[in-house]
Every structure is written in C-alpha cells, then in structure tokens.
Scaffold this motif. Structure first.
Motif, PDB file in Angstrom:
ATOM      1  N   GLU A  80       0.835  -1.205   0.000  1.00  0.00           N
ATOM      2  CA  GLU A  80       0.000   0.000   0.000  1.00  0.00           C
ATOM      3  C   GLU A  80       0.868   1.253   0.000  1.00  0.00           C
ATOM      4  OE1 GLU A  80      -2.547  -0.408   3.410  1.00  0.00           O
ATOM      5  OE2 GLU A  80      -3.546  -2.184   2.573  1.00  0.00           O
ATOM      6  N   MET A  81       1.955   1.218   0.751  1.00  0.00           N
ATOM      7  CA  MET A  81       2.856   2.361   0.816  1.00  0.00           C
ATOM      8  C   MET A  81       3.427   2.668  -0.572  1.00  0.00           C
ATOM      9  SD  MET A  81       6.374   2.739   3.031  1.00  0.00           S
ATOM     10  CE  MET A  81       7.007   1.223   2.328  1.00  0.00           C
ATOM     11  N   VAL A  82       3.808   1.627  -1.303  1.00  0.00           N
ATOM     12  CA  VAL A  82       4.379   1.839  -2.635  1.00  0.00           C
ATOM     13  C   VAL A  82       3.295   2.251  -3.627  1.00  0.00           C
ATOM     14  CG1 VAL A  82       5.582   0.727  -4.563  1.00  0.00           C
ATOM     15  CG2 VAL A  82       6.374   0.355  -2.225  1.00  0.00           C
ATOM     16  N   VAL A  83       2.107   1.675  -3.517  1.00  0.00           N
ATOM     17  CA  VAL A  83       1.005   2.059  -4.407  1.00  0.00           C
ATOM     18  C   VAL A  83       0.663   3.539  -4.194  1.00  0.00           C
ATOM     19  CG1 VAL A  83      -1.476   1.727  -4.844  1.00  0.00           C
ATOM     20  CG2 VAL A  83       0.043  -0.250  -4.684  1.00  0.00           C
ATOM     21  N   ALA A  84       0.679   3.987  -2.952  1.00  0.00           N
ATOM     22  CA  ALA A  84       0.377   5.387  -2.653  1.00  0.00           C
ATOM     23  C   ALA A  84       1.505   6.328  -3.077  1.00  0.00           C
ATOM     24  CB  ALA A  84       0.101   5.558  -1.155  1.00  0.00           C
ATOM     25  N   ASN A  85       2.726   5.799  -3.189  1.00  0.00           N
ATOM     26  CA  ASN A  85       3.912   6.610  -3.540  1.00  0.00           C
ATOM     27  C   ASN A  85       4.752   5.865  -4.572  1.00  0.00           C
ATOM     28  OD1 ASN A  85       3.684   8.685  -1.234  1.00  0.00           O
ATOM     29  ND2 ASN A  85       3.596   6.715  -0.177  1.00  0.00           N
ATOM     30  N   PRO A  86       4.211   5.613  -5.763  1.00  0.00           N
ATOM     31  CA  PRO A  86       4.894   4.723  -6.713  1.00  0.00           C
ATOM     32  C   PRO A  86       6.232   5.224  -7.235  1.00  0.00           C
ATOM     33  CG  PRO A  86       3.028   5.807  -7.763  1.00  0.00           C
ATOM     34  CD  PRO A  86       2.974   6.148  -6.298  1.00  0.00           C
ATOM     35  N   GLU A  87       6.479   6.518  -7.137  1.00  0.00           N
ATOM     36  CA  GLU A  87       7.742   7.071  -7.628  1.00  0.00           C
ATOM     37  C   GLU A  87       8.630   7.550  -6.490  1.00  0.00           C
ATOM     38  OE1 GLU A  87       7.000   9.911 -10.738  1.00  0.00           O
ATOM     39  OE2 GLU A  87       5.789   8.491 -11.874  1.00  0.00           O
ATOM     40  N   SER A  88       8.343   7.108  -5.286  1.00  0.00           N
ATOM     41  CA  SER A  88       9.125   7.514  -4.129  1.00  0.00           C
ATOM     42  C   SER A  88      10.278   6.547  -3.902  1.00  0.00           C
ATOM     43  CB  SER A  88       8.239   7.533  -2.872  1.00  0.00           C
ATOM     44  OG  SER A  88       9.041   7.610  -1.710  1.00  0.00           O
ATOM     45  N   PRO A  89      11.502   7.025  -4.032  1.00  0.00           N
ATOM     46  CA  PRO A  89      12.634   6.131  -3.769  1.00  0.00           C
ATOM     47  C   PRO A  89      12.632   5.611  -2.333  1.00  0.00           C
ATOM     48  CG  PRO A  89      13.405   8.332  -4.383  1.00  0.00           C
ATOM     49  CD  PRO A  89      11.924   8.344  -4.442  1.00  0.00           C
TER      50      PRO A  89
END
Length: 186
Positions: free
Chosen positions: A37-46
């Motif tokens: 969920e964290m990555v889906v919410a921030n897909p371009e966040s390193p």
C-alpha cells in the motif's frame, strides 16, 4: 479450556502451535499489504521503494531487486538508495565468490558496488555510509590500502568520532602490522 478463562487467571489460554502459525501468517500478510500500500500510494518515491526492498530482503521475499532498480530509477542521487544498491551488489559479489564464479565476474560486481559507493560519496560527501561501504568493498577485494584510504577520507569528511569507521580503520591497520598507527583510532 478455552471456555474457562478463570483457569488462566482471566487471561486467554496460551496459543497452540497451529494457532501461533496462523497468527504469524496473518501478521505477515498484513505487513506485506502495508508495504505494498505504501508503494502504491507513492509509486515514484525512492524512500517507499527502498523501504519495501529492505523489507523483502529481510524476510526473503521475491521482488526485492526490482524494488531497488525502481528506487534507483526514481532516486538516482538518493544516498540511501545508492548505499543500498552498493550493499546489494557487494552481497551478490560475495555469493558469486562463494559459488566459485569466475574471478572476472566477481571483480565486475565489486567494481559496480564501488561505483555506487563513489556516487554516494559525491552526492553527500559528509555522510559516512558511502565511505564505510567503499572501504569494505576494497577490503573484500584484498585492496587494504584503498580501504584504509576510504575510511580515512570518511573520518576527515564526516567527523573523527565515528565508531564504525574508526574500528574498521583500526582493524585494517592492525592487519597490516601498523599497530602504532592503529592506536590513534581507539
């Protein structure tokens, strides 16, 4: 017994093996879901990709390398990502060496790890991680003088009080028979 909590001082009875395994599986599924969920919410966040990468590495889950590749894509100058990439490639080199791969293949991986370290150092010369890992990569290759130099530069640029850098430098100097010089880094 489960219907008689008074036998356990009002507390729930202890879990059996099956219940513990089921509970652990549910917790792991929930932790996986939270990471995703964290990555889906921030897909371009390193940072998000790096956090999931580390989680997947820690728990031996698939997809870690892909997360690291994406973190590098979205954060090519992110020091934490560069250091993680260096560690990842260094670990690959160590696995190859252990598996008796060709020396050229192992050397290429160590060179790649060193390149990531140098990028981290160029990006943030006052952060210790790049120097520490560069020294370790050099030492793993048998380049003790280069390792010593990397750690000295780290101390010079990041502060003389680093316990991690001082201890690695001291160990390398003692290993080289330079005990008196090593004493300066206690």
């Amino acid at each position: 017994l489960c219907n008689r909590p008074e036998l356990f001082g009002g507390a729930k009875p202890p879990l059996g093996d099956v219940e513990r395994k089921q509970l652990a599986a549910r917790r792991a599924e929930r932790a996986d879901a939270i990471q995703n969920e964290m990555v889906v919410a921030n897909p371009e966040s390193p940072q998000a990709l790096l956090a999931r990468y580390q989680y997947r590495v820690d728990y031996g889950l698939p997809g870690a390398a892909e997360d690291l590749d994406k973190a590098l894509e979205y954060g090519p100058d992110n020091v934490a990502v560069l250091v993680a990439a260096a560690q990842h490639v260094r670990n690959e080199a160590a696995r190859l060496r252990k598996g008796r791969a060709k020396a050229a293949e192992v050397d290429a991986k160590y060179a790649e790890a060193a390149d990531f370290c140098r990028r981290a150092i160029r990006t943030a010369p006052s952060e210790e991680g790049g120097y520490l890992l560069l020294g370790e990569v050099c030492r793993a290759q048998g380049h003790n003088d280069e390792a010593i130099e990397a750690w000295r530069q780290g101390l010079e640029n990041c502060g003389q009080q680093s316990l991690a850098t001082n201890s690695r430098l001291m160990e390398a100097l003692v290993g080289d028979g330079r005990v008196e010089e090593a004493k300066k880094h206690r």
